[in-house]
Motif scaffolding. Structure first.
Motif, PDB file in Angstrom:
ATOM      1  N   ASP A   1      44.633 111.930  36.933  1.00 34.90           N
ATOM      2  CA  ASP A   1      45.829 112.019  37.770  1.00 34.90           C
ATOM      3  C   ASP A   1      45.474 112.545  39.162  1.00 34.90           C
ATOM      4  OD1 ASP A   1      47.668 111.164  35.759  1.00 34.90           O
ATOM      5  OD2 ASP A   1      47.523 113.154  34.848  1.00 34.90           O
ATOM      6  N   ALA A   2      44.572 113.522  39.197  1.00 34.34           N
ATOM      7  CA  ALA A   2      44.156 114.081  40.494  1.00 34.34           C
ATOM      8  C   ALA A   2      43.500 113.009  41.350  1.00 34.34           C
ATOM      9  CB  ALA A   2      43.206 115.252  40.273  1.00 34.34           C
ATOM     10  N   ALA A   3      42.742 112.127  40.729  1.00 39.74           N
ATOM     11  CA  ALA A   3      42.099 111.048  41.478  1.00 39.74           C
ATOM     12  C   ALA A   3      43.131 110.084  42.059  1.00 39.74           C
ATOM     13  CB  ALA A   3      41.116 110.294  40.579  1.00 39.74           C
ATOM     14  N   ARG A   4      44.330 110.063  41.461  1.00 37.27           N
ATOM     15  CA  ARG A   4      45.420 109.232  41.974  1.00 37.27           C
ATOM     16  C   ARG A   4      46.287 109.984  42.980  1.00 37.27           C
ATOM     17  NH1 ARG A   4      45.340 108.234  36.431  1.00 37.27           N
ATOM     18  NH2 ARG A   4      44.779 106.090  35.861  1.00 37.27           N
ATOM     19  N   GLY A   5      46.010 111.251  43.185  1.00 37.38           N
ATOM     20  CA  GLY A   5      46.758 112.016  44.158  1.00 37.38           C
ATOM     21  C   GLY A   5      47.677 113.069  43.589  1.00 37.38           C
TER      22      GLY A   5
END
Length: 488
Positions: A385-389
């Protein structure tokens, strides 16, 4: 014993034929009131077994070993082993039977093996039986490992026996039917070596080569090639355990396979809060088999395998030892490479990064996770999720936010691939509180929680609406100091 012929199944007996010294013909104990609790229809079909037939009296008889096909030769297998570092020269199948071999859909030979089928001459002081809870545990965990893509024995069925099993309390009994590439163990070789029968040791090694590592047969030194193949298989396997947070709990040499499959799911569990010192097994009081020790223990076990093989490696012992040591020394690099590649994938990192960059990033992440006791599974999934923002899912698991932010800034600058991360970071693993909930209900006769858990775990990488509780960490009410037990 009911000797009624079972025409639907053709069980081979290659192990018993090739290695009669290691195969004691035996019969399963009668089962008072057999009742199937869970049956793996897909696995049954892959083995050429009709799931509907397996639910009949004859089929249940096969699954409990009480009605075996004509020509089958059930045997208790002999092996030795180091248990918690202490050598036992004669262990063997004390509550298990190899019914024989079946071919699967890909033409591979597979063992059909029972656990909890009664006393054998290897039972020592044990009663040879198993309880419903531990057999359901092996079913759940082994099938979860299979769905995660980790080499493992498989579970075909758990059948309640109607027999009382006496442990600390009286428990309902069960038999597990499991499937494996074979049940050859490091301990099998230790037993053969201890007989001083060089012909037996050679036949065992050649059987293992033919069964699991046929490429070794064409090597200049086939038995050394066998050792190196097992070293490589175990390095890969243990790296995969570590990457998903799996703790085997009882890594004795009799629980290390030659095939490279995970075997014997006794006091096993998955870590919640990341801590290399995590121990779940009630009998591992010294932490020998703690989560973080598993690679070291695997190497130690492989050293014992090398000792058993020495007479096959060279005529002179010093020469044999030198060859074994050189091959064993490859384990650390093989394990390290497999683990690093796995972490690279879990973090969605692009190809071509300098090793120093990746190594520093991973080392700092491990420190961050350890110091903050983050939930292992949730954290890695949250990084997707962090990689998606959306930083909240992962960041919310960390107490030291400044440390997380500093690390995440370095990681995000490398443009991680979120979709790739989701393919290797499971949303669902057999969380301990959910496993215990399912086992308790199953022991009391309610199989609904078990079946729901199995369904969710069958697709561990696919998030499904309505199944949020299966992805959540244990509630505070679950408590600390969780322990698991062998069930014997």
């Amino acid at each position: 014993m009911n000797t009624r012929v079972v025409p639907a199944v053709d069980l081979g007996h290659q192990y018993a034929d090739d290695l009669p010294e290691l195969a004691l013909p035996w019969q399963a104990a009668e089962v008072p009131e057999p009742r199937p609790l869970v049956l793996n229809d897909a696995l049954a079909s892959d083995l050429g077994l009709d799931p509907d037939w397996l639910r009949t009296a004859d089929g249940v008889g096969l699954l409990t070993g009480t009605r075996v096909p004509e020509g089958a030769t059930p045997v208790a297998q002999a092996y030795a082993g180091h248990q918690f570092g202490g050598y036992s020269p004669r262990l063997g199948d004390g509550r298990a039977l190899l019914l024989g071999e079946l071919g699967d859909g890909e033409g591979r030979l597979r063992d059909l093996h029972l656990k909890g089928s009664g006393r054998t001459p290897f039972s020592r002081g044990g009663d040879g039986y198993a309880a419903v809870g531990p057999m359901l545990r092996e079913y759940v965990i082994s099938e979860a490992m299979h769905a995660l893509g980790i080499p493992t024995t498989r579970s075909l069925a758990v059948v309640a026996t109607g027999r009382e099993v006496h442990r600390e309390v009286v428990l309902p009994g069960a038999v597990l039917a499991r499937v494996a590439s074979s049940h050859l163990r490091v301990g099998t070789f230790q037993y053969a070596r201890a007989t001083d029968d060089l012909d037996l040791l050679r036949r065992l090694a050649d059987h293992a080569i033919a069964r699991h590592h046929p490429e070794a047969a064409d090597a200049e030194q086939p038995h050394l090639a066998l050792f190196e193949a097992v070293v490589a298989a175990q390095a890969s396997l243990v790296a995969q355990w570590m990457l998903v947070g799996f703790v085997h709990g009882v890594m004795n040499t009799d629980n290390m396979t030659i095939s490279g499959e995970t075997i014997d799911y006794g006091p096993c569990a998955f870590i919640d809060a990341f801590d290399p010192a995590t121990v779940f097994s009630s009998i591992d009081t010294g932490g020998r088999y703690a989560y973080g020790n598993q690679p070291v223990v695997a190497e130690w076990n492989l050293a014992r395998f090398a000792e058993a093989l020495l007479p096959l490696l060279a005529d002179e012992q010093d020469d044999a030892v030198a060859l074994a040591v050189a091959s064993l020394e490859k384990f650390r690099d093989l394990y390290s490479d497999a683990w690093k590649a796995g972490m690279h994938a879990k973090l969605g990192l692009p190809e071509g990064l300098a090793d120093a960059v990746t190594s520093a990033l991973v080392a700092d992440l491990v420190t961050l996770m350890r110091d903050n006791h983050v939930d292992h599974t949730s954290f890695f999934r949250g990084l997707g999720d962090a990689a998606r923002g959306d930083a909240a899912p992962a960041r919310g698991l960390v107490l030291d936010l400044a440390a997380y932010d500093a690390w995440a800034e370095r990681w995000l600058a490398l443009s991680p691939d979120a979709a790739a991360m989701d393919r290797v970071n499971p949303a669902y693993v057999p969380r301990n509180h959910l496993v215990e909930e399912a086992l308790a209900a199953g022991t009391d006769g309610d199989l609904a929680p078990l079946n729901q858990l199995l369904d969710v775990l069958s697709q561990p990488y696919d998030v499904r609406p309505g199944q949020e509780r299966f992805a959540e960490p244990a509630p505070e009410s679950f408590g600390t100091g969780y322990q698991t037990f062998c069930g014997t």
